[in-house]
Design a protein around this motif. Structure first.
Motif, short mmCIF file in Angstrom:
data_model
loop_
_atom_site.label_atom_id
_atom_site.label_comp_id
_atom_site.label_asym_id
_atom_site.label_seq_id
_atom_site.Cartn_x
_atom_site.Cartn_y
_atom_site.Cartn_z
N PHE A 10 0.95 -1.11 0.00
CA PHE A 10 0.13 0.02 0.13
C PHE A 10 0.88 1.36 -0.08
N GLY A 11 0.34 2.42 -0.23
CA GLY A 11 0.96 3.74 -0.27
C GLY A 11 0.21 4.59 -1.13
N THR A 12 0.69 5.90 -0.97
CA THR A 12 0.27 6.92 -1.95
C THR A 12 0.15 6.63 -3.48
N THR A 13 -0.67 7.13 -4.01
CA THR A 13 -0.76 7.23 -5.56
C THR A 13 0.40 7.48 -6.27
N GLY A 14 1.22 6.87 -7.10
CA GLY A 14 2.27 7.33 -7.82
C GLY A 14 3.64 6.95 -7.23
N THR A 15 3.62 6.10 -6.34
CA THR A 15 4.86 5.80 -5.56
C THR A 15 5.60 4.72 -6.17
N GLY A 16 4.70 4.00 -7.06
CA GLY A 16 5.62 2.65 -7.71
C GLY A 16 4.96 1.48 -7.00
N LYS A 17 3.92 1.45 -6.19
CA LYS A 17 3.39 0.09 -6.05
C LYS A 17 3.20 -0.98 -6.78
N THR A 18 2.97 -0.86 -7.96
CA THR A 18 2.56 -1.72 -9.10
C THR A 18 3.82 -2.10 -9.65
N SER A 19 4.81 -1.15 -10.01
CA SER A 19 6.03 -1.52 -10.32
C SER A 19 6.79 -2.44 -9.72
N ILE A 101 11.14 8.79 -2.58
CA ILE A 101 11.89 9.93 -2.23
C ILE A 101 11.95 11.07 -2.65
N PRO A 102 12.40 12.19 -2.13
CA PRO A 102 13.56 12.16 -1.21
C PRO A 102 13.12 12.07 0.42
N ARG A 103 11.58 12.31 0.63
CA ARG A 103 11.45 12.53 1.98
C ARG A 103 9.98 11.65 2.18
N ILE A 104 9.67 11.40 3.63
CA ILE A 104 8.45 10.89 3.91
C ILE A 104 7.55 12.01 4.20
N THR A 105 6.43 12.40 3.44
CA THR A 105 5.41 13.34 3.73
C THR A 105 4.74 13.11 4.84
N SER A 110 1.00 9.53 8.13
CA SER A 110 -0.61 9.32 8.30
C SER A 110 -0.95 8.02 8.09
N ASN A 111 -0.69 7.65 6.56
CA ASN A 111 -0.97 6.27 6.24
C ASN A 111 -0.48 5.16 7.23
N TYR A 112 0.88 5.43 7.46
CA TYR A 112 1.45 4.38 8.34
C TYR A 112 0.83 4.25 9.61
N GLU A 113 0.46 5.49 10.50
CA GLU A 113 -0.11 5.48 11.64
C GLU A 113 -1.65 4.70 11.65
#
Length: 140
Positions: A10-19, A101-105, A110-113
């Motif tokens: 899981f994760g934010t849109t466009g981070t490369g989950k499917t890749s 990257i370059p940072r955790i937003t 919030s998603n992790y929590e």
């Protein structure tokens, strides 16, 4: 063969989950570097043998935090992920949160929590995977 290790990505849109899922499984699900996500619903890849008697089943999920004009609204994406976690008869053995990257937003935190600490009550191990490292020197 023993029970497969079930992994939820899981994760934010466009981070490369499917890749990431395609790379790990040899799959060929559609990916895009466009602003809108291309994964409209969760997708479970076929079981993958990783060693003698051990296998993985990886589930890719809809991207979180997409704008109101996105493919799947943030609210619907969260609801779908919660439903997936709650409805899984077999459960999950590992959560993988993908971030760019370059940072955790704040959205990533919030998603992790929410998913790791609140929904699963930290009972499922989680790892973070950083993507977008290909242009860094040194990449390590």
């Amino acid at each position: 063969m023993s029970q497969p290790i079930r992994v939820l990505v899981f994760g934010t849109t466009g981070t490369g989950k499917t890749s990431l899922c395609n790379e790990l499984t040899g799959g060929n699900q559609r990916v895009s570097d466009a602003a809108q996500g291309v994964t409209f619903k969760s997708y479970t890849y076929k079981e993958l043998e990783i060693s003698e008697g051990k296998s993985l089943i990886i589930t890719d999920t809809v991207g979180l935090n997409e704008s109101a004009r996105g493919s799947v609204s943030s609210r619907d994406a969260v609801k779908a992920l919660i439903k997936l976690l709650r409805d899984s008869e077999e459960g999950y053995n590992l959560l993988i949160q993908v971030f760019r990257i370059p940072r955790i937003t704040q959205a990533e935190e919030s998603n992790y929590e929410f998913f790791v600490k609140t929904i699963t009550q930290a009972k499922i191990p989680a790892i973070l995977v950083a993507t977008g490292c290909e242009n860094l020197e040194p990449m390590s």
